[in-house]
Design a protein around this motif. Sequence first.
Motif, PDB file in Angstrom:
ATOM      1  N   VAL A  23     -73.965 -32.960  60.628  1.00  0.00           N
ATOM      2  CA  VAL A  23     -73.635 -31.773  59.835  1.00  0.00           C
ATOM      3  C   VAL A  23     -74.888 -31.213  59.158  1.00  0.00           C
ATOM      4  CG1 VAL A  23     -72.351 -30.927  57.830  1.00  0.00           C
ATOM      5  CG2 VAL A  23     -71.228 -32.432  59.480  1.00  0.00           C
ATOM      6  N   GLU A  24     -75.695 -32.075  58.568  1.00  0.00           N
ATOM      7  CA  GLU A  24     -76.928 -31.637  57.910  1.00  0.00           C
ATOM      8  C   GLU A  24     -77.868 -30.959  58.906  1.00  0.00           C
ATOM      9  OE1 GLU A  24     -78.402 -35.162  56.024  1.00  0.00           O
ATOM     10  OE2 GLU A  24     -76.892 -35.072  54.439  1.00  0.00           O
ATOM     11  N   LEU A  27     -76.459 -27.454  59.799  1.00  0.00           N
ATOM     12  CA  LEU A  27     -76.583 -26.494  58.707  1.00  0.00           C
ATOM     13  C   LEU A  27     -78.039 -26.179  58.375  1.00  0.00           C
ATOM     14  CD1 LEU A  27     -73.598 -27.645  56.535  1.00  0.00           C
ATOM     15  CD2 LEU A  27     -73.767 -25.607  57.952  1.00  0.00           C
ATOM     16  N   LYS A  28     -78.916 -27.109  58.623  1.00  0.00           N
ATOM     17  CA  LYS A  28     -80.340 -26.841  58.435  1.00  0.00           C
ATOM     18  C   LYS A  28     -80.789 -25.768  59.426  1.00  0.00           C
ATOM     19  CE  LYS A  28     -83.156 -30.162  57.214  1.00  0.00           C
ATOM     20  NZ  LYS A  28     -84.011 -31.365  57.269  1.00  0.00           N
ATOM     21  N   GLU A  30     -78.970 -23.449  60.501  1.00  0.00           N
ATOM     22  CA  GLU A  30     -78.386 -22.207  60.001  1.00  0.00           C
ATOM     23  C   GLU A  30     -79.027 -21.771  58.682  1.00  0.00           C
ATOM     24  OE1 GLU A  30     -76.048 -20.238  61.484  1.00  0.00           O
ATOM     25  OE2 GLU A  30     -76.341 -21.560  63.207  1.00  0.00           O
ATOM     26  N   LYS A  32     -78.931 -23.204  55.731  1.00  0.00           N
ATOM     27  CA  LYS A  32     -78.073 -23.389  54.568  1.00  0.00           C
ATOM     28  C   LYS A  32     -78.397 -24.764  53.987  1.00  0.00           C
ATOM     29  CE  LYS A  32     -74.194 -20.501  56.107  1.00  0.00           C
ATOM     30  NZ  LYS A  32     -74.971 -19.392  56.315  1.00  0.00           N
ATOM     31  N   PHE A  35     -74.648 -26.610  50.233  1.00  0.00           N
ATOM     32  CA  PHE A  35     -73.330 -26.329  50.771  1.00  0.00           C
ATOM     33  C   PHE A  35     -72.355 -27.431  50.394  1.00  0.00           C
ATOM     34  CE2 PHE A  35     -75.653 -28.756  53.899  1.00  0.00           C
ATOM     35  CZ  PHE A  35     -74.758 -29.752  54.243  1.00  0.00           C
ATOM     36  N   GLY A  71     -67.764 -18.493  54.074  1.00  0.00           N
ATOM     37  CA  GLY A  71     -69.179 -18.829  54.091  1.00  0.00           C
ATOM     38  C   GLY A  71     -70.018 -18.055  53.096  1.00  0.00           C
ATOM     39  N   TYR A  78     -72.991 -22.706  49.327  1.00  0.00           N
ATOM     40  CA  TYR A  78     -72.125 -22.159  50.362  1.00  0.00           C
ATOM     41  C   TYR A  78     -70.887 -23.050  50.459  1.00  0.00           C
ATOM     42  CZ  TYR A  78     -75.919 -19.157  51.922  1.00  0.00           C
ATOM     43  OH  TYR A  78     -76.900 -18.216  51.991  1.00  0.00           O
ATOM     44  N   LEU A  80     -68.126 -24.026  52.443  1.00  0.00           N
ATOM     45  CA  LEU A  80     -67.788 -23.856  53.850  1.00  0.00           C
ATOM     46  C   LEU A  80     -66.328 -24.122  54.170  1.00  0.00           C
ATOM     47  CD1 LEU A  80     -70.982 -25.409  55.412  1.00  0.00           C
ATOM     48  CD2 LEU A  80     -70.478 -23.013  54.970  1.00  0.00           C
TER      49      LEU A  80
END
Length: 92
Positions: A23-24, A27-28, A30, A32, A35, A71, A78, A80
Motif C-alpha cells: 500500500v505504501e 501511494l508513494k 501516487e 500521497k 493518508f 480522495g 488524504y 482514502l
Amino acid sequence: MEIIINKNVKNVNFCGKKIRKIVEYILKKERKSQFSLSINFVGETKIKSLNKQYRDKDSVTDVISFALQDGKQILEIYELGDIFICHKQIKR
C-alpha cells in the motif's frame, strides 16, 4: 500515514507488514504521503451483506471498496476509505 488492517475471519494467514509495504509503495507512486486507509479481511456472510446493502447484489464478492471524500485532502491527510476483502472468494 495510517493503514489499519483488520482480520475478522479465522484461518486466514496474511502478512500485515507485506500488505503495508504494498500500500505504501502504491501511494508513494501516487505522491500521497499523508493518508488514512482501512483494509478489512471478512468472511462470506459479511461481504455478502455489504454487497446486498450497498450494491443491491445478493451474492458473495471478492472485494468491495468505499471511498471517503473521494480522495480529497482534508487537513493534510488524504482520507482514502475502506477496503473489504473476502479471502475465501478470492481463493476460489
